[in-house]
Design a protein around this motif. Structure first.
Motif: not given
Length: 377
Positions: A164-173, A223-234
């Motif tokens: 899971h943790e190394l997957g964050h490197y692979a998915n371009g967090d 808040m806008v930056l949070d909104h734009l990145t949160l969906r991709a982060a999830q």
């Protein structure tokens, strides 16, 4: 901000579950929100660069007036807002490849399964957590292993955790990347600099009023930056969960989710262990040899938690929207995603010899962290 993040985490988690379930095998991708977030982050850094250039011009060209003072203020502000590069922790055990060859070999094997490369260092902490990040100007990789979590997991669950943790490197967090991550830190610094004074004097009340508009603007941008990145982060968390199932098996990844649901019980156990020792010692920090069995007692405590409690926590998670933090989808949704996807066997295994070698390599770090916890540090 925290309330907004948790609300969006639950909202996006539910909508993303339907999306990723219909999508089938998940793959990294960048959408329009990611491009807009990158552009907004560059604009934030542009303000810092403008302060730097403007400050230099005011200092060098404004002699004979009060402009050099204003230029120095701009330069100091730009310095405070500059991009930061994390460092390795100095107060926690840090393992290099020569210190733990078997651990790094396992990490390399899992990284190859995930489709990325390994790490340069492993930081060992006491929390019920694990994470990956970068450090230094060269953006070297570091994996942080929380023994509060690691010591309560089985062998396949540990592999799932690393996957899971190394997957964050692979998915371009991108949320914790160099550009967007530093933009968020710059905005948080602006919020600190523009924070209103509590119990203000008349002069401070005037300053608070003058700061109201820029402070609101900074909060709005964050808040806008949070909104734009949160969906991709999830979405990245769902993808990392898929990597966990691929490496350690679906069963192990689901078991890891169940462990996360009872994190409060583990934290309470560690606190009781620390408090009981200090009570017996009259409040002193001398721990003797009591710390040596801490992790075994913690694992035994986890084994005593009945399945009924796990089920209760799963139901409470569905009602409360429990998640690891505001950037993660609710844990019960992540668990549902794993159970509805195709069942995967473990791609990486750990035999008895490897488990013993890992235990030996981590023994020094385990003792050091246990001593700190038992001494209340």
């Amino acid at each position: 901000m925290d309330a907004l993040r948790h609300r969006l985490a639950r909202q996006y988690g539910e909508s993303l579950l339907a999306e990723v379930t219909a999508e089938g095998p998940l793959r990294p991708r960048r959408d329009a929100s990611g491009v807009l977030a990158l552009a907004l982050a560059l604009a934030v850094h542009g303000v810092t660069a403008a302060l730097l250039v403007g400050g230099l011009l005011l200092v060098t060209l404004g002699w004979g007036s009060g402009l050099p003072f204003l230029g120095a203020l701009c330069l100091v502000t730009a310095w405070v807002l500059r991009p930061r590069f994390a460092r390795l922790p100095e107060d926690e055990p840090v393992l290099r490849r020569a210190d733990a060859p078997e651990l790094f070999a396992l990490i390399d094997e899992i990284a190859g399964t995930v489709g990325t490369t390994g790490v340069h260092a492993v930081s060992v902490i006491g929390e019920f957590n694990a994470s990956v990040s970068t450090y230094g100007l060269r953006r070297r990789r570091v994996l942080s292993i929380g023994l509060g979590l690691w010591e309560t997991l089985g062998a396949e669950q540990r592999i799932a955790l690393l996957g899971h943790e190394l997957g964050h490197y692979a998915n371009g967090d991108t949320r914790h990347g160099l550009i967007i991550g530093n933009a968020c830190r710059s905005l948080d610094t602006w919020r600190y600099l523009l924070a209103p004074a509590e119990h203000p004097t008349p002069l401070e009340a005037v300053i608070n009023a003058l700061y109201l508009l820029p402070r609101s603007a900074v909060t709005g941008v964050l808040m806008v930056l949070d909104h734009l990145t949160l969906r991709a982060a999830q979405r990245g968390e769902y993808l990392a969960d898929s990597f966990a199932a691929r490496c350690g098996s679906t069963e192990a990844a689901v078991g890891l989710m169940d462990r996360l649901l009872v994190a409060d019980s583990v934290a309470a156990k560690l606190l009781r262990e620390s408090n009981s020792l200090r009570t017996r010692r009259g409040g002193t920090a001398a721990g003797g040899e009591v710390w040596s069995g801490l992790w075994e007692r913690l694992a035994a405590h986890m084994d005593t938690i009945p399945e009924s409690e796990h089920e209760r926590q799963r139901r409470c998670s569905a009602l409360r929207g429990h998640s690891v933090d505001a950037t993660h989808p609710p844990t019960h949704l992540r668990r549902t995603r794993l159970l509805t996807a195709a069942v995967l066997p473990a791609a990486v295994t750990m035999d008895t010899a490897r488990r013993t070698a890992l235990q030996d390599e981590l023994s020094g770090a385990r003792d050091r962290v246990a001593r700190r916890i038992m001494n209340g540090r």
